[in-house]
Design a protein around this motif. Structure first.
Motif, PDB file in Angstrom:
ATOM      1  N   HIS A 109       0.635  -1.096   0.047  1.00  0.00           N
ATOM      2  CA  HIS A 109       0.081  -0.189   0.247  1.00  0.00           C
ATOM      3  C   HIS A 109       0.606   1.448  -0.416  1.00  0.00           C
ATOM      4  CE1 HIS A 109      -2.487   3.099   1.914  1.00  0.00           C
ATOM      5  NE2 HIS A 109      -3.709   2.493   0.956  1.00  0.00           N
ATOM      6  N   GLY A 110       1.126   2.117  -1.296  1.00  0.00           N
ATOM      7  CA  GLY A 110       1.648   3.313  -0.858  1.00  0.00           C
ATOM      8  C   GLY A 110       2.899   3.690  -1.816  1.00  0.00           C
ATOM      9  N   ILE A 111       3.264   2.200  -2.230  1.00  0.00           N
ATOM     10  CA  ILE A 111       4.400   1.849  -2.907  1.00  0.00           C
ATOM     11  C   ILE A 111       4.808   2.295  -4.098  1.00  0.00           C
ATOM     12  CG2 ILE A 111       5.470  -0.211  -1.175  1.00  0.00           C
ATOM     13  CD1 ILE A 111       4.863  -1.758  -3.721  1.00  0.00           C
ATOM     14  N   GLY A 112       3.858   2.931  -4.398  1.00  0.00           N
ATOM     15  CA  GLY A 112       3.874   3.316  -6.078  1.00  0.00           C
ATOM     16  C   GLY A 112       3.180   4.728  -6.155  1.00  0.00           C
ATOM     17  N   ARG A 113       3.277   5.496  -5.151  1.00  0.00           N
ATOM     18  CA  ARG A 113       2.950   6.580  -5.565  1.00  0.00           C
ATOM     19  C   ARG A 113       3.623   7.776  -6.288  1.00  0.00           C
ATOM     20  NH1 ARG A 113       2.566   6.152   0.498  1.00  0.00           N
ATOM     21  NH2 ARG A 113      -0.208   6.418   1.002  1.00  0.00           N
ATOM     22  N   ASP A 114       5.080   7.188  -6.853  1.00  0.00           N
ATOM     23  CA  ASP A 114       5.707   8.123  -7.599  1.00  0.00           C
ATOM     24  C   ASP A 114       5.210   8.177  -8.981  1.00  0.00           C
ATOM     25  OD1 ASP A 114       6.882   4.958  -7.483  1.00  0.00           O
ATOM     26  OD2 ASP A 114       8.469   5.922  -8.221  1.00  0.00           O
ATOM     27  N   ARG A 115       4.610   6.977  -8.748  1.00  0.00           N
ATOM     28  CA  ARG A 115       4.311   6.517 -10.730  1.00  0.00           C
ATOM     29  C   ARG A 115       3.315   7.365 -10.568  1.00  0.00           C
ATOM     30  NH1 ARG A 115       9.051   6.409 -13.234  1.00  0.00           N
ATOM     31  NH2 ARG A 115      10.235   5.068 -13.020  1.00  0.00           N
ATOM     32  N   THR A 116       2.414   8.305 -11.891  1.00  0.00           N
ATOM     33  CA  THR A 116       0.909   7.926 -11.762  1.00  0.00           C
ATOM     34  C   THR A 116      -0.328   7.588 -12.238  1.00  0.00           C
ATOM     35  OG1 THR A 116       1.746   8.253 -14.164  1.00  0.00           O
ATOM     36  CG2 THR A 116       1.915  10.085 -13.371  1.00  0.00           C
ATOM     37  N   VAL A 117      -1.315   7.451 -12.317  1.00  0.00           N
ATOM     38  CA  VAL A 117      -2.531   6.020 -12.567  1.00  0.00           C
ATOM     39  C   VAL A 117      -1.920   5.767 -13.949  1.00  0.00           C
ATOM     40  CG1 VAL A 117      -4.642   6.357 -12.997  1.00  0.00           C
ATOM     41  CG2 VAL A 117      -4.338   7.184 -11.090  1.00  0.00           C
ATOM     42  N   ASP A 118      -1.615   7.059 -15.074  1.00  0.00           N
ATOM     43  CA  ASP A 118      -1.247   6.391 -16.295  1.00  0.00           C
ATOM     44  C   ASP A 118      -0.213   5.883 -16.824  1.00  0.00           C
ATOM     45  OD1 ASP A 118      -3.735   7.418 -17.191  1.00  0.00           O
ATOM     46  OD2 ASP A 118      -2.919   9.198 -17.398  1.00  0.00           O
ATOM     47  N   GLN A 119       0.702   5.149 -15.565  1.00  0.00           N
ATOM     48  CA  GLN A 119       1.947   4.759 -16.174  1.00  0.00           C
ATOM     49  C   GLN A 119       1.688   3.840 -15.457  1.00  0.00           C
ATOM     50  OE1 GLN A 119       4.170   7.603 -14.037  1.00  0.00           O
ATOM     51  NE2 GLN A 119       5.453   8.010 -15.767  1.00  0.00           N
ATOM     52  N   TRP A 120       0.761   3.420 -13.999  1.00  0.00           N
ATOM     53  CA  TRP A 120       0.789   2.362 -13.745  1.00  0.00           C
ATOM     54  C   TRP A 120      -0.161   1.282 -14.474  1.00  0.00           C
ATOM     55  CZ3 TRP A 120       4.058  -0.278 -10.875  1.00  0.00           C
ATOM     56  CH2 TRP A 120       4.565   0.928 -10.068  1.00  0.00           C
ATOM     57  N   ARG A 121      -0.659   2.589 -14.760  1.00  0.00           N
ATOM     58  CA  ARG A 121      -1.826   1.513 -16.179  1.00  0.00           C
ATOM     59  C   ARG A 121      -1.007   0.502 -17.553  1.00  0.00           C
ATOM     60  NH1 ARG A 121      -5.940   4.695 -16.705  1.00  0.00           N
ATOM     61  NH2 ARG A 121      -6.819   4.767 -15.282  1.00  0.00           N
ATOM     62  N   ALA A 122      -0.533   2.118 -18.275  1.00  0.00           N
ATOM     63  CA  ALA A 122       0.751   1.091 -19.271  1.00  0.00           C
ATOM     64  C   ALA A 122       1.443  -0.258 -19.454  1.00  0.00           C
ATOM     65  CB  ALA A 122       1.519   2.991 -19.053  1.00  0.00           C
ATOM     66  N   LEU A 123       0.998   0.033 -17.567  1.00  0.00           N
ATOM     67  CA  LEU A 123       2.390  -0.985 -16.878  1.00  0.00           C
ATOM     68  C   LEU A 123       1.331  -2.762 -17.656  1.00  0.00           C
ATOM     69  CD1 LEU A 123       4.690  -2.724 -16.325  1.00  0.00           C
ATOM     70  CD2 LEU A 123       4.397  -2.242 -13.621  1.00  0.00           C
ATOM     71  N   GLY A 124       0.403  -2.346 -16.691  1.00  0.00           N
ATOM     72  CA  GLY A 124      -0.526  -3.012 -16.981  1.00  0.00           C
ATOM     73  C   GLY A 124      -1.042  -3.242 -17.978  1.00  0.00           C
ATOM     74  N   ARG A 125      -0.883  -3.124 -18.806  1.00  0.00           N
ATOM     75  CA  ARG A 125      -1.587  -3.492 -19.966  1.00  0.00           C
ATOM     76  C   ARG A 125      -0.296  -4.049 -20.503  1.00  0.00           C
ATOM     77  NH1 ARG A 125      -2.210   1.643 -22.608  1.00  0.00           N
ATOM     78  NH2 ARG A 125      -4.526   2.005 -21.250  1.00  0.00           N
ATOM     79  N   SER A 126       0.687  -3.326 -20.361  1.00  0.00           N
ATOM     80  CA  SER A 126       2.003  -4.520 -21.261  1.00  0.00           C
ATOM     81  C   SER A 126       2.395  -5.827 -20.291  1.00  0.00           C
ATOM     82  CB  SER A 126       3.305  -3.424 -21.044  1.00  0.00           C
ATOM     83  OG  SER A 126       4.159  -3.094 -21.921  1.00  0.00           O
ATOM     84  N   LEU A 127       2.453  -5.765 -19.857  1.00  0.00           N
ATOM     85  CA  LEU A 127       2.400  -7.110 -18.491  1.00  0.00           C
ATOM     86  C   LEU A 127       1.337  -8.233 -19.276  1.00  0.00           C
ATOM     87  CD1 LEU A 127       3.146  -6.038 -15.020  1.00  0.00           C
ATOM     88  CD2 LEU A 127       4.263  -7.202 -16.430  1.00  0.00           C
ATOM     89  N   LEU A 128       0.186  -6.987 -19.769  1.00  0.00           N
ATOM     90  CA  LEU A 128      -1.155  -8.376 -19.873  1.00  0.00           C
ATOM     91  C   LEU A 128      -0.681  -8.990 -21.525  1.00  0.00           C
ATOM     92  CD1 LEU A 128      -4.346  -6.676 -18.560  1.00  0.00           C
ATOM     93  CD2 LEU A 128      -3.867  -9.035 -17.778  1.00  0.00           C
ATOM     94  N   HIS A 129      -0.389  -7.484 -22.523  1.00  0.00           N
ATOM     95  CA  HIS A 129      -0.001  -7.791 -23.348  1.00  0.00           C
ATOM     96  C   HIS A 129       0.996  -8.493 -23.927  1.00  0.00           C
ATOM     97  CE1 HIS A 129      -2.451  -3.587 -24.959  1.00  0.00           C
ATOM     98  NE2 HIS A 129      -3.202  -4.879 -24.640  1.00  0.00           N
ATOM     99  N   GLN A 130       2.479  -8.986 -23.056  1.00  0.00           N
ATOM    100  CA  GLN A 130       3.292  -9.569 -23.434  1.00  0.00           C
ATOM    101  C   GLN A 130       3.228 -10.724 -22.784  1.00  0.00           C
ATOM    102  OE1 GLN A 130       6.938  -7.240 -22.883  1.00  0.00           O
ATOM    103  NE2 GLN A 130       6.717  -6.176 -21.850  1.00  0.00           N
TER     104      GLN A 130
END
Length: 753
Positions: A471-492
């Motif tokens: 909880h809170g370990i990803g405050r340094d990244r934006t919502v859109d950045q996390w979403r881009a990462l999640g999307r790429s993990l799914l795609h790959q």
């Protein structure tokens, strides 16, 4: 409608049941060798096994049931969803001297009886039938007679994805096909489709009750197709026109979401010299059939269509498929785009993407009566948006959707040919996947991102996830950045997601390799997601939503004044308002396209709408907005001349009657329209530069007087011109002359600098 009267004047080749598959392939179809996978499927069918064959468009599915039908005794019944598809395949078989026919609603009773007699006499080996007719009492009795006299060789279920509610083209009548297993228990069945996810495949097996089937799933990679996604912009029509002309006469399909868009694009392309026809459910059966036949026979180059067009159309040389609007789901897009290049030659698949299309698809989803169908459709919509926005190899995304791994770097898509720089986000991926694990793989992406960013919303607190170590370990990244990462993990394929309408993230073996530091993760971080512009993507979405609200306000005002919406403000001005969100009259007055009169007349209403939107969204905007000099850099198109209006076929019907000498009142009566609507048509035609006889509508001396008033008062308000004239002229007269003035102004050569 043209009916095929088979067996008349045609010599049918004798069927030799002793032929080998290889010999029959050459004898009946003229091919020397099978395509990959065909021979194994055919051998299984000849052994009377049930079969499920998943093969991409152009892979040769039809041969997999047609050739066994010729080598087995009895009749093979082919269940097909579309009349056009039946006619197409039957015509192709007949051209090879093969006894094939269809029975559907396009035939007379006499034709049906004649074909039934030909079947019972053994002249027919393949019968195409729609699922709705299959269990009608009379036809069911006829099929029982066929089984007794000549035997049933098998059932072929074409477009079998229609069986599954998880497929992109679910048809409830296909669900009844399981009755075939009970009524004809010993008759083998082969189900075929071009697209099916693992869940759809399992549903087909269950619904059709296939017994110990031979299952063949071919690769979904269409190596000859080039995939590209472009943002839909003002110049997208110009890009479409350039693509059509670039292929130098090659055939193409342009898909649209609505009938209206189909008609508009068709007319506009016709006016630009393109040989094109429309296809949608609003046309009569005969016109649709005629247009399709002309396209298949190369009488026209382009078909502009809704998704109602194309299923099973046997046209091999389609050189491009364009989705001018956002497709509804990734499975449908793959199949529609797959109608290009079925001959194996290079072909282009282009999609135009805009956020406005999302609302259109969402509206169509709302029309579904079943809440479960809506839920599934919205998850599928999210997947096609992820595809459009994705920066990974297009083939990796497509094939991963169907459960097939593709390593990327295909060299034949926009993301691979023009790659963006990647960054090592292994640490972030470990945080993300660890959070999925600690949330017990029970939640979707939005919740995982909330936990990572330290949210304490109701759902996070309800499950106690504010006490997790992630909880809170990803405050340094934006919502859109996390979403881009999640999307790429799914795609790959580095993360999995359920597909039942409740998209829950699940770890897979590749996920654990990342968590164990055995695999690195590199992703493209789009420019709008870098740290110095963390919220750009969200701002773009907000601007698009506000733009639509401002358009609605403009439409209400335009209707009150009986003027076209663009008279109030051009789209370019509305987009600047949406981007800059001016909340004072002073700031609003600095928007390009807002003059003093429009500021006085409309400023208060638009500023109130912008303020209301900002308050609803919690957006704090400084009271002062950029000046005119600043806004020019934001939107370089804002100062360009207005485009001519986009005309539809209804406008050209009006023009045709006008040019025949009919008055507006006579045209209105003939077309069952209001006279005001006819005047609006003629005004748009005038503004677009069409040959409207203005003198027959407004006497020249009155044109001159109205023109002078427009030059003095301006053309933004019909009422202002009429009031300045002392009510001498009607609104219709003013509207027609104003359109003529606008056309002349737009056509006038630019003044030298």
């Amino acid at each position: 409608m043209l009916h095929l009267d088979i067996m008349k004047g045609m010599t049918v080749q004798p069927v030799s049941l002793s032929q080998t598959p290889d010999a029959a392939l050459k004898h009946y179809f003229g091919y020397e060798r099978f395509r990959p996978g065909q021979q194994h499927i055919i051998e299984a069918a000849l052994q009377n096994r049930d079969v499920l064959a998943i093969m991409p468009t152009g892979g040769g599915k039809s041969l997999c049931f047609q050739l066994p039908a010729l080598l087995k005794p009895g009749l093979t019944v082919v269940v097909s969803p579309l009349i056009a598809l039946m006619q197409d395949q039957v015509e192709a078989l007949q051209s090879n001297g093969i006894g094939a026919t269809f029975i559907n609603s396009s035939l007379t009773l006499e034709q049906m009886r004649e074909r039934q007699q030909q079947i019972l006499s053994g002249q027919i080996k393949l019968l195409y039938i729609a699922p709705e007719r299959l269990f009608q009492e009379r036809f069911s009795a006829f099929l029982d007679t066929v089984q007794q006299r000549i035997g049933l060789a098998g059932f072929a279920i074409d477009e079998a994805h229609c069986v599954s509610e998880w497929g992109h083209d679910f048809r409830p009548e296909y669900r009844d096909l399981r009755r075939l297993r009970h009524q004809y228990a010993s008759t083998p069945m082969i189900a075929l489709t071009a697209t099916a996810t693992e869940r759809v495949r399992q549903d087909i097996l269950t619904q059709l009750e296939l017994r110990e089937p031979f299952v063949h799933v071919a690769s979904f990679n269409r190596a000859n197709l080039y995939y590209e996604v472009r943002p839909k912009r003002k110049q997208s029509y110009t890009e479409l026109l350039a693509l059509i002309r670039q292929v130098d006469g090659g055939s193409g399909i342009v898909y649209c979401l609505s009938r209206r868009r189909v008609d508009e694009l068709t007319v506009r392309l016709q006016e630009d010299g393109i040989s094109v026809l429309p296809y949608h459910a609003g046309l009569g059966d005969e016109e649709r059939s005629r247009n399709q036949t002309r396209f298949v026979r190369d009488d026209v180059q382009v078909m502009v269509a809704t998704v109602a067009f194309g299923m099973g159309i046997n046209k091999l040389d389609v050189r491009f498929v364009v989705h001018y609007d956002l497709p509804r789901n990734l499975e449908g897009y793959y199949q529609e785009a797959g109608r290009a290049g079925r001959d194996g030659e290079p072909a282009q698949c282009l999609m135009f993407f805009s956020y406005a299309d999302i609302r259109t698809v969402d509206y169509l989803i709302d029309q579904k009566p079943d809440p479960d169908e809506q839920r599934i459709a919205r998850q599928q919509l999210r997947q096609i948006i992820d595809y459009a926005e994705g920066s990974d190899c297009r083939r990796t995304i497509q094939m991963g959707y169907f459960g097939e791994h593709f390593p990327g770097n295909c060299g034949n898509c926009d993301n691979c040919l023009h790659p963006q720089p990647t960054e090592d986000w292994t640490i972030e991926a470990q945080k993300f996947l660890s959070c999925v694990a600690r949330c017990e793989e029970r939640f979707g992406m939005a919740h995982i991102i909330d936990v990572l960013r330290g949210s304490k919303n109701k759902k996070v607190l309800q499950y106690g996830h504010d006490r997790l170590s992630t909880h809170g370990i990803g405050r340094d990244r934006t919502v859109d950045q996390w979403r881009a990462l999640g999307r790429s993990l799914l795609h790959q394929g580095l993360l999995s997601e359920t597909t039942d309408g409740y998209p829950v993230l699940k770890l897979n073996p590749q996920s654990w390799e990342i968590l164990r530091k055995q695999r690195q993760v590199h992703i493209v971080v789009p420019k709008n997601l870098v740290d110095d512009q963390p919220e750009m993507s969200q701002s773009r979405v907000e601007a698009e939503l506000l733009f639509q609200r401002l358009r609605s306000l403009r439409k209400r005002l335009a209707d009150e004044q009986a003027v076209p919406p663009y008279v109030i403000f051009a789209d370019s001005s509305l987009r600047l308002m949406a981007q800059l969100m001016p909340q004072t009259l002073e700031a609003f007055g600095s928007i390009s396209g807002v003059g003093q009169r429009k500021l006085e007349r409309y400023g208060q209403a638009f500023v109130q709408e912008i303020r209301a939107y900002c308050e609803e969204q919690g957006i704090a905007i400084a009271p002062n907005s950029p000046s005119i000099t600043d806004t020019a850099a934001v939107n370089p198109l804002s100062s360009s001349a207005a485009d001519p209006p986009l005309l539809a076929r209804t406008h050209f019907f009006t023009l045709d009657l006008h040019q025949q000498g009919f008055s507006p009142e006579q045209i209105a009566e003939a077309r069952n329209l209001k006279t005001r609507t006819v005047i609006e048509h003629l005004s748009l035609l005038l503004e677009a530069g069409r040959a409207v006889d203005v003198d027959a509508l407004v006497p020249p001396d009155r044109q001159t007087a109205i023109d002078a008033l427009i030059q003095s008062v301006g053309d933004f308000s019909l009422r202002a011109v009429r009031e300045a004239s002392g009510d001498r002229f009607s609104y219709d007269e003013i509207r027609l002359v104003r359109s003529l003035c606008r056309y002349r102004q737009r056509s006038a050569p630019a003044a030298p600098e």
